[in-house]
Write a protein that holds these residues in place. Structure first.
Motif: not given
Ligand code: E4P
Length: 219
Positions: A180-181, A145-146, A183, A152, A148-150, A177-178
């Motif tokens: 929320k980020i 998930l981190s 995606a 984004r 995906i954050e990076d 979680e995706c």
């Protein structure tokens, strides 16, 4: 967030389509093999069958790894249906091919992405979608998930239009979680999508409502 189903199983694709929340399908050579689909003609017919069920984009993966043949295969896949997205692996020849497809207006999905650097290259080549495999990163004790954050953050910094397609999703929490980020898309098995439906208080609440209704009606 768009929901894609990650399967080549026609029954499951139909079930997800009937649910009314399906935006597309992703396949890969392993998923095709799992359904017993092999041979060029059968593979082509299977993609056509998937396109006939689904309203959105359908990722069809090339199996070539050299530039000329990725292009040849991709052009053949793309002409099957407007819904087809040519899925190309994150390798040097793949990046070159994505650049070519992008210049020809052919949609692409850059697959097997496991780092922010790879995602940056995919965006620069003009990929329509980038597929970071979060479940497979989790499998090796790395935080999917981190990534995906990076991605984004990087895409937003520069306004890249490549859509982040969170792939290798394993369960409902990955999907939440995706979302929320931020995606753009997630692709996962039907079971992960259906798990979103579930809450024990929904089940017990519904049972109570129906019991009270029956009681009031003297049943
Ligand atoms: C992505 O498009 C792939 O098909 C897929 O998400 C891989 O998932 P897996 O790690 O569950 O095989």
């Amino acid at each position: 967030m768009k929901f894609f189903i990650d399967t080549a199983n026609l029954q499951q694709i139909k079930e997800a389509q009937d649910l009314g929340v399906l935006d597309g399908v992703t396949t890969n050579p392993s998923l095709m093999a799992k359904e017993g689909i092999s041979g060029e003609k059968n593979v082509i017919n299977h993609y056509k069958a998937i396109c006939a069920i689904v309203d959105g984009d359908v990722s069809a993966e090339v199996i070539s790894t050299d530039y000329e043949n990725i292009i040849k295969e991709g052009l053949e896949l793309a002409k099957l249906d407007d819904k087809i997205v040519v899925k190309v692996p994150m390798i040097k020849e793949g990046v070159k091919a994505i650049k070519y497809f992008s210049s020809e207006g052919i949609k692409t999905n850059c697959t097997l992405v496991f780092s922010a650097g790879q995602a940056l290259l995919a965006a620069k080549a003009g990929a329509t979608y980038v597929s970071p495999f979060i479940g497979r990163l989790d499998d090796i004790s790395t935080d999917g998930l981190s990534l995906i954050e990076d991605i984004r953050l990087i895409y937003d910094n520069y306004g890249y239009e490549t859509q982040i397609l969170a792939a290798s999703v394993r369960h409902a929490m990955h999907i939440i979680e995706c979302a929320k980020i931020g995606a753009d898309v997630m692709t996962g098995p039907l079971s992960a999508i259906l798990t979103l439906l579930k809450h024990p208080l929904t089940d017990s609440g519904l049972a109570q409502f129906l019991a009270d209704h029956a009681k009031a009606a003297g049943k």
